[in-house]
Design a protein around this motif. Structure first.
Motif, mmCIF file in Angstrom:
data_model
loop_
_atom_site.group_PDB
_atom_site.id
_atom_site.type_symbol
_atom_site.label_atom_id
_atom_site.label_comp_id
_atom_site.label_asym_id
_atom_site.label_seq_id
_atom_site.Cartn_x
_atom_site.Cartn_y
_atom_site.Cartn_z
ATOM 1 N N ASN A 186 0.814 -1.225 0.000
ATOM 2 C CA ASN A 186 0.000 0.000 0.000
ATOM 3 C C ASN A 186 0.841 1.267 0.000
ATOM 4 O OD1 ASN A 186 -2.286 -1.557 0.084
ATOM 5 N ND2 ASN A 186 -2.623 -1.326 2.279
ATOM 6 N N HIS A 187 1.990 1.197 -0.670
ATOM 7 C CA HIS A 187 2.856 2.378 -0.673
ATOM 8 C C HIS A 187 2.225 3.546 -1.417
ATOM 9 C CE1 HIS A 187 3.789 0.907 -4.752
ATOM 10 N NE2 HIS A 187 4.160 2.143 -4.999
ATOM 11 N N GLN A 188 1.172 3.274 -2.190
ATOM 12 C CA GLN A 188 0.557 4.336 -2.987
ATOM 13 C C GLN A 188 -0.585 5.017 -2.233
ATOM 14 O OE1 GLN A 188 0.725 3.721 -7.113
ATOM 15 N NE2 GLN A 188 -1.322 4.518 -7.503
ATOM 16 N N ALA A 189 -0.614 4.833 -0.909
ATOM 17 C CA ALA A 189 -1.682 5.423 -0.116
ATOM 18 C C ALA A 189 -1.781 6.915 -0.412
ATOM 19 C CB ALA A 189 -1.431 5.190 1.365
ATOM 20 N N GLY A 190 -2.969 7.373 -0.571
ATOM 21 C CA GLY A 190 -3.212 8.776 -0.875
ATOM 22 C C GLY A 190 -4.674 8.960 -1.214
ATOM 23 N N SER A 191 -4.956 9.928 -2.027
ATOM 24 C CA SER A 191 -6.348 10.200 -2.392
ATOM 25 C C SER A 191 -6.465 10.287 -3.907
ATOM 26 C CB SER A 191 -6.832 11.494 -1.744
ATOM 27 O OG SER A 191 -6.073 12.606 -2.203
ATOM 28 N N ALA A 192 -7.674 10.047 -4.370
ATOM 29 C CA ALA A 192 -7.923 10.073 -5.803
ATOM 30 C C ALA A 192 -9.272 10.704 -6.081
ATOM 31 C CB ALA A 192 -7.878 8.661 -6.389
ATOM 32 N N LEU A 193 -9.322 11.415 -7.189
ATOM 33 C CA LEU A 193 -10.570 11.945 -7.717
ATOM 34 C C LEU A 193 -11.030 10.980 -8.797
ATOM 35 C CD1 LEU A 193 -11.978 14.642 -6.948
ATOM 36 C CD2 LEU A 193 -11.003 15.619 -9.021
ATOM 37 N N VAL A 194 -12.213 10.401 -8.640
ATOM 38 C CA VAL A 194 -12.662 9.338 -9.539
ATOM 39 C C VAL A 194 -13.804 9.854 -10.417
ATOM 40 C CG1 VAL A 194 -13.551 6.987 -9.703
ATOM 41 C CG2 VAL A 194 -12.050 7.628 -7.793
ATOM 42 N N GLN A 195 -13.550 9.877 -11.716
ATOM 43 C CA GLN A 195 -14.594 10.244 -12.676
ATOM 44 C C GLN A 195 -15.211 8.973 -13.230
ATOM 45 O OE1 GLN A 195 -16.433 12.500 -13.697
ATOM 46 N NE2 GLN A 195 -17.018 12.164 -15.806
ATOM 47 N N PRO A 196 -16.464 8.677 -12.899
ATOM 48 C CA PRO A 196 -17.083 7.449 -13.421
ATOM 49 C C PRO A 196 -17.486 7.630 -14.881
ATOM 50 C CG PRO A 196 -18.662 8.668 -12.103
ATOM 51 C CD PRO A 196 -17.355 9.410 -11.995
ATOM 52 N N HIS A 197 -17.260 6.608 -15.681
ATOM 53 C CA HIS A 197 -17.743 6.628 -17.054
ATOM 54 C C HIS A 197 -19.262 6.614 -17.030
ATOM 55 C CE1 HIS A 197 -18.597 5.241 -21.130
ATOM 56 N NE2 HIS A 197 -17.350 5.541 -21.465
ATOM 57 N N CYS A 198 -19.885 7.321 -17.970
ATOM 58 C CA CYS A 198 -21.344 7.418 -17.983
ATOM 59 C C CYS A 198 -22.013 6.051 -18.053
ATOM 60 C CB CYS A 198 -21.808 8.250 -19.174
ATOM 61 S SG CYS A 198 -21.301 9.964 -19.116
ATOM 62 N N HIS A 199 -21.499 5.164 -18.901
ATOM 63 C CA HIS A 199 -22.101 3.836 -19.016
ATOM 64 C C HIS A 199 -21.902 3.030 -17.738
ATOM 65 C CE1 HIS A 199 -21.995 3.848 -23.727
ATOM 66 N NE2 HIS A 199 -22.542 4.928 -23.209
ATOM 67 N N GLN A 200 -20.802 3.275 -17.063
ATOM 68 C CA GLN A 200 -20.583 2.615 -15.780
ATOM 69 C C GLN A 200 -21.599 3.116 -14.762
ATOM 70 O OE1 GLN A 200 -16.589 2.955 -14.323
ATOM 71 N NE2 GLN A 200 -16.868 1.376 -12.779
ATOM 72 N N HIS A 201 -21.835 4.414 -14.736
ATOM 73 C CA HIS A 201 -22.836 5.004 -13.851
ATOM 74 C C HIS A 201 -24.212 4.425 -14.131
ATOM 75 C CE1 HIS A 201 -25.189 8.232 -11.877
ATOM 76 N NE2 HIS A 201 -25.934 8.188 -12.960
ATOM 77 N N ALA A 202 -24.543 4.282 -15.402
ATOM 78 C CA ALA A 202 -25.904 3.895 -15.784
ATOM 79 C C ALA A 202 -26.163 2.407 -15.693
ATOM 80 C CB ALA A 202 -26.183 4.376 -17.212
ATOM 81 N N ILE A 203 -25.172 1.593 -16.005
ATOM 82 C CA ILE A 203 -25.395 0.149 -16.165
ATOM 83 C C ILE A 203 -24.675 -0.673 -15.108
ATOM 84 C CG2 ILE A 203 -25.177 -1.814 -17.730
ATOM 85 C CD1 ILE A 203 -27.122 0.330 -18.709
ATOM 86 N N LEU A 204 -23.447 -0.313 -14.810
ATOM 87 C CA LEU A 204 -22.588 -1.192 -14.013
ATOM 88 C C LEU A 204 -22.548 -0.839 -12.536
ATOM 89 C CD1 LEU A 204 -19.581 -1.044 -16.500
ATOM 90 C CD2 LEU A 204 -21.359 -2.805 -16.435
ATOM 91 N N GLY A 205 -22.568 0.440 -12.235
ATOM 92 C CA GLY A 205 -22.312 0.879 -10.873
ATOM 93 C C GLY A 205 -20.829 1.057 -10.630
ATOM 94 N N THR A 206 -20.491 1.858 -9.649
ATOM 95 C CA THR A 206 -19.091 2.225 -9.416
ATOM 96 C C THR A 206 -18.552 1.758 -8.072
ATOM 97 O OG1 THR A 206 -19.854 4.352 -8.559
ATOM 98 C CG2 THR A 206 -19.257 4.269 -10.881
ATOM 99 N N GLY A 207 -19.424 1.242 -7.225
ATOM 100 C CA GLY A 207 -19.004 0.942 -5.855
ATOM 101 C C GLY A 207 -17.834 -0.006 -5.751
ATOM 102 N N ALA A 208 -17.859 -1.096 -6.521
ATOM 103 C CA ALA A 208 -16.802 -2.102 -6.404
ATOM 104 C C ALA A 208 -15.450 -1.550 -6.812
ATOM 105 C CB ALA A 208 -17.150 -3.314 -7.258
ATOM 106 N N ASP A 209 -15.426 -0.712 -7.825
ATOM 107 C CA ASP A 209 -14.138 -0.205 -8.306
ATOM 108 C C ASP A 209 -13.577 0.868 -7.385
ATOM 109 O OD1 ASP A 209 -13.763 -1.519 -11.137
ATOM 110 O OD2 ASP A 209 -15.873 -1.028 -10.933
ATOM 111 N N VAL A 210 -14.460 1.685 -6.794
ATOM 112 C CA VAL A 210 -13.982 2.644 -5.791
ATOM 113 C C VAL A 210 -13.469 1.895 -4.566
ATOM 114 C CG1 VAL A 210 -14.667 4.525 -4.261
ATOM 115 C CG2 VAL A 210 -15.492 4.481 -6.611
ATOM 116 N N ASP A 211 -14.169 0.827 -4.174
ATOM 117 C CA ASP A 211 -13.704 0.022 -3.041
ATOM 118 C C ASP A 211 -12.355 -0.616 -3.342
ATOM 119 O OD1 ASP A 211 -16.008 0.665 -1.710
ATOM 120 O OD2 ASP A 211 -17.018 -1.249 -2.083
ATOM 121 N N ALA A 212 -12.137 -1.018 -4.598
ATOM 122 C CA ALA A 212 -10.860 -1.625 -4.967
ATOM 123 C C ALA A 212 -9.711 -0.653 -4.744
ATOM 124 C CB ALA A 212 -10.894 -2.086 -6.418
ATOM 125 N N LEU A 213 -9.939 0.616 -5.014
ATOM 126 C CA LEU A 213 -8.906 1.609 -4.745
ATOM 127 C C LEU A 213 -8.548 1.626 -3.265
ATOM 128 C CD1 LEU A 213 -10.200 4.594 -6.924
ATOM 129 C CD2 LEU A 213 -8.268 3.111 -7.431
#
Length: 1012
Positions: free
Chosen positions: A858-885
């Motif tokens: 976890n040497h890359q600990a820090g913060s990120a600004l996450v822009q979700p792709h529109c199709h991800q927002h509409a169809i897939l959801g973003t929770g799992a990928d934000v959690d992966a970060l």
């Protein structure tokens, strides 16, 4: 009949009217068929084609438009958000759309709490502007993202906050208004001295005031006797505001007059303080009538809002995945009251809520209650309540429901008894399954009923029902409308509620202000019948064209899909979510999801838009649709304009030459494959000065965009020759999908994902043959080609699909194709449905199959600004990928910034650049630029990364896979993506270099046919 319709040559009259308006009006004047079709209806059951549309830039321009209409005896009416449910904002007249330009806040008196505004400003927009002052507008309808102040005045809006702050009439101080015959005046309360001064002037204004005084004196006793003393009397004109005890207030008289008396030019609004804190209490009951019986006890505690909803509403929201998470907050029961308490702080508000809960428990009214303090949880619960219209409009497996009797109000202490009698009435007419919810603290009940409005018998039954319902409400001392106004839906029923004498007073009031009946005629008084001008009617028979997509949620009929929009207008908001980026950029109704849906409806109806799939009006409206799919999730009724656009384009260009960008961008996967035969020479050639310009011109690409640079080696080629394969895999196989973008351009991302998946213990398989999801062909409407490509891809994936191996897709738009588009494009193909169920994002497969995996130190600990792709927002959801970060120690802040504006091919096509950039500059790019330099910008979408890099070359966005790979302990595993963050991402665009010859294209297509 209008003056134009009476003319021997109506088209000539329209042309002359248009010419005169364009000469006199500072604004946009539109008499084309597309504009008229777009404004043909609102959120009601009614449809009337307007004569034309005027979009004034100033109130003075609107006044000039009315003067032109007056000179030609042409009717006119105003429109704000166009969300009216009673037919107030559709008519055979000239429409004044205030919502694009007349949106200014003219002044704010922060000490007195008063704001002066133009009528086109949206409620949320105004409250945003007032936020720093600590004031807000009191009433807040569920359509607050799109409703305008002028529209709220037009139908005397309320909303849930009316419990604390009253109706819109209670907020209005003064208004500047204009009569049809040109009298312009500020109106408000009028004492005797002011009245005497006005009358002494001896002009038309004085004539109006004298007539109003006579009207008041003649009907005062009747008004006092017949107007119900309830908080939600919205039906009828506000004659009670003329009474001496009400201050002879002309402004309040005109609130709720639905553009039938005057045009509102400017408004002075009394504001209320923003609550310092609030909590929500949820109370569960066995049925909706029991919930209503508890209302008087709750009211003893002076709540700020008191809403009710039944189990049918929550079941529908569950089935349609609306307000996700909110419904989990509900306590046990089959009906609920949602109660808000305000306070000086959260403890103060919660104390009031707990006292109320204790009272109800002590009296045995309920034993199921919950107090919610967290603001985010409260917001979700309120979203569930506000989603009522969308949830109930198209119930799965049942008939569509309609307004028509959706907002009656009775005394709050009689709601329970009324609901029992109303339920009996529904049963008697056979209208089963109607959900009931609404503003129970004010006795206002919302319901959408499965009226049959497409047969003569059904329409007759509709008439009989609403007439009987009107008598029932009158017997309870209630109001036919408790929020939405009368319009055409209830105008002819007003005598049941008020009696003939009061209705005669309404007619006299109409003649005082509008003696020639040119202001929104046929609404409220001298009304059209409640069963006239229906959008459907007994002769409704839309075209039923054969389609490529299956439309499984719309009975497999495009006509039903095109009629899915119910007009709520959430697509016209700009506060949150993705929908609708083109409307946010242009402010044009026809560029909203709703406007485009209206045009598609009219195309199939065929009497305004008469050339079907060949319609240029529909094509032009769809041209600025980004196909972002935001409407599929954000629209309350899940209109999917991206799919409708692809369908339309496929038919519109069948057998015809397409725009050049359809060939360059639509065939991008094929052209990329051919170009990767020699990527280095291609890159050099395409970036030779002058050549790039010619290539972009040949491909229909905007000159501001750059042609991309190909990777030196395709990811699949590298993978096939790879020697450092792991020896063990503890979690089983996955297929890593080589989409066109990561396979040919950003190969570092694919290599990073490979490193992550293998470190997590997966056996990674990559297709050895060329595969494609078909996205670029779908988005450009080349659906036959898309189906051909998809079938060949399914053949390649067949072994993995039969073994139920997850398919990990790094590009969100490609994953969305697998999850949503292909199951509808190849409906019934079992392998397609297998693929949809097996498609995973990187975050999803890690969460599901490797929940205990972490990427190392976890040497890359820090913060990120996450822009979700529109199709991800509409169809897939973003929770799992934000959690992966988070597994890499990165705190991901998910942006609510809307569409990036590039949206695949959209932002590259010639003519789209300004809109594309405007979308990005709305919220995304300001957020990126204001982010700290050490904050990582994460964007999994190829388009999103490209747009960010294009507009801010100092920031290099990365994919989630790259963030995770950078945290892996092995330097070898990181090597695969070492060039990612350091190398400025290549700007994307069409790939035309060296491929313009017909022979090369033919050879490429043959290669695809040989290698699926």
């Amino acid at each position: 009949m209008t003056a134009v319709e009476h003319s021997a040559n109506p088209q000539q009259q329209l042309d002359e009217l248009k010419k005169a308006l364009r000469k006199a009006v500072d604004g946009e004047v539109r008499f084309d068929l597309g504009a008229r079709a777009t404004y043909s209806t609102d959120a009601s059951n009614y449809r009337q084609i307007p004569l034309g549309v005027v979009v004034p830039r100033t109130p003075e321009a609107a006044a000039n438009a009315i003067a032109v209409c007056h000179d030609r005896h042409v009717p006119v009416f105003s429109r704000g958000g166009g969300t009216s449910l009673a037919g107030e904002t559709c008519n055979v007249a000239v429409v004044l759309d205030w919502s694009k330009y007349c949106t200014r806040v003219l002044s704010v008196d922060a000490e007195a709490g008063v704001a002066t505004v133009e009528p086109g400003i949206k409620l949320d927009e105004l409250n945003d502007a007032l936020a720093e002052s600590g004031w807000m507008v009191g009433p807040k309808p569920a359509t607050h993202v799109s409703c305008t102040i002028g529209g709220m005045i037009g139908n005397n809006s309320c909303g849930s906050t009316a419990q604390a702050y009253g109706k819109m009439v209670d907020s209005i101080r003064r208004m500047e208004v204009l009569t049809y015959d040109g009298v312009r005046m500020w109106v408000g309360p009028t004492d005797d001295d002011e009245y005497a001064r006005i009358v002494a002037e001896g002009d038309r204004r004085s004539e109006i005031y004298r007539a109003l005084r006579r009207l008041r004196d003649h009907y005062a006793d009747e008004v006092r006797a017949r107007y119900p003393d309830i908080p939600r009397r919205v039906s009828g004109y506000n004659l009670d505001s003329l009474l001496p005890e009400s201050g002879f207030d002309i402004a309040k008289l005109l609130v709720g007059s639905e553009s039938t008396l005057v045009t509102v030019l400017r408004v002075e609004i009394g504001l209320v303080r923003v609550p310092k804190a609030h909590v929500a209490a949820l109370l569960g009951f066995p049925d909706i009538e029991s919930a209503a019986d508890a209302v008087p006890a709750v009211l003893q505690h002076d709540p700020a809002a008191l809403e009710g909803m039944d189990y049918r509403l929550t079941e529908l929201e569950h089935s349609q995945h609306m307000a996700q998470g909110a419904l989990d907050e509900l306590p046990e029961g089959r009906a609920w009251l949602l109660v808000q308490f305000n306070g000086d702080d959260v403890d103060d508000a919660a104390g009031s809520a707990e006292a109320m809960v204790d009272h109800l428990r002590r009296d045995g009214l309920t034993h199921h209650a919950k107090v919610i303090r967290d603001p985010a949880d409260q917001k979700r619960v309120w979203a569930a309540r506000e989603g009522g219209l969308g949830a109930t409009a198209h119930p799965p497996g049942g008939p569509d429901t309609h307004p028509g009797w959706e907002d009656a109000a009775v005394p709050p202490d009689r709601v329970g008894d009324y609901l029992r009698d109303f339920g009996d009435l529904l049963d008697r007419f056979g209208y089963q399954g109607a959900s009931q919810y609404g503003h129970f603290g004010h006795g206002c009940i919302h319901t959408r009923i499965p009226f049959d409005l497409k047969s003569a018998a059904g329409i007759e039954r509709f008439r009989e029902f609403v007439t009987a319902a009107a008598h029932l409400v009158a017997e309870y001392g209630g109001s036919l409308s408790g929020e939405h106004g009368d319009g055409q839906a209830r105008g002819e029923l007003l005598s049941i509620m008020f009696g003939e004498r009061v209705v005669a007073a309404f007619e006299e009031l109409k003649r005082i202000f509008d003696p020639t009946n040119r202001m929104n005629p046929g609404k409220v008084v001298f009304p059209n019948g409640l069963d006239e001008n229906l959008r459907w009617g007994a002769d409704y028979r839309p075209a039923e064209p054969a389609t490529h997509f299956a439309y499984p949620d719309d009975d497999h009929r495009f006509s039903i899909a095109a009629d899915r929009c119910v007009g709520v207008g959430k697509c016209r908001g700009d506060e949150t979510g993705v929908m609708c980026p083109s409307y946010r950029a242009t402010g044009e109704e026809e560029h909203s999801t709703r406007g485009r849906a209206r045009l598609l409806f009219e195309m199939l109806e065929g009497d305004v838009i008469t050339d079907g799939w060949q319609s240029t009006e529909v094509r032009d409206a769809l041209d600025l649709c980004l196909a972002c799919k935001g409407c599929r999730s954000d629209c309350p009724v899940n209109v999917d304009m991206a799919t409708y656009k692809a369908e339309f384009l496929s038919h519109h260009y069948k057998g015809r030459l397409r725009p050049l960008a359809h060939y360059s961008m639509g065939w991008l996967p094929l052209l990329s494959r051919v170009a990767m035969i020699a990527p280095r020479p291609i890159n050099m050639f395409t970036h030779t000065p002058g050549v790039q310009t010619l290539l972009k011109r040949a491909g229909g690409i905007d000159g501001h965009r750059d042609i991309p640079r190909f990777a030196h080696r395709r990811f699949t080629s590298w993978f096939a020759r790879r020697v450092d394969r792991p020896q063990t895999a503890t979690r089983g196989p996955v297929v890593l999908w080589p989409d066109t973008f990561t396979n040919n351009f950003d190969t570092d991302i694919a290599r990073a994902a490979l490193a992550v998946l293998e470190d997590a213990g997966f056996e990674v398989r990559v297709p050895g043959q060329a595969v494609c999801c078909g996205l670029t062909w779908i988005s450009t409407g080349q659906l036959d080609a898309a189906k051909h490509v998809a079938r060949r891809t399914l053949e390649v994936l067949k072994p993995a699909l039969r073994e139920r191996i997850p398919v990990v897709v790094l590009e969100p738009s490609c994953a969305a194709v697998f999850r949503a588009d292909l199951p509808e494009l190849l409906h019934g193909d079992e392998d397609v449905h297998r693929l949809a169920s097996l498609t995973r994002t990187l975050g999803e497969v890690l969460r599901e199959r490797a929940p205990d995996w972490r990427p190392g130190d976890n040497h890359q600990a820090g913060s990120a600004l996450v822009q979700p792709h529109c199709h991800q927002h509409a169809i897939l959801g973003t929770g799992a990928d934000v959690d992966a970060l988070g597994t890499a120690g990165v705190d991901g802040e998910l942006l609510d910034a809307g569409c990036c504006g590039l949206a695949g091919n959209f932002g590259f096509e010639k003519g789209h650049y300004d809109v594309s950039v405007a979308c990005a500059e709305d919220k995304l790019m300001p957020a990126v630029r204001s982010a700290a330099p050490d904050k990582t910008i994460v964007a999994d979408g190829f388009s999103c990364r490209t747009q960010i890099s294009h507009l801010d070359g100092s920031r290099t966005p990365v994919h989630t896979a790259q963030v995770l790979a950078a945290a892996l302990p092995s330097s070898d595993s990181r090597a695969g993506q070492q060039h990612g963050p350091r190398r400025k991402l290549a700007k994307t665009g069409p790939v035309l270099a060296g491929l313009s010859g017909v022979g090369v294209l033919a050879a490429g297509w043959a290669a695809v046919r040989r290698r699926p």
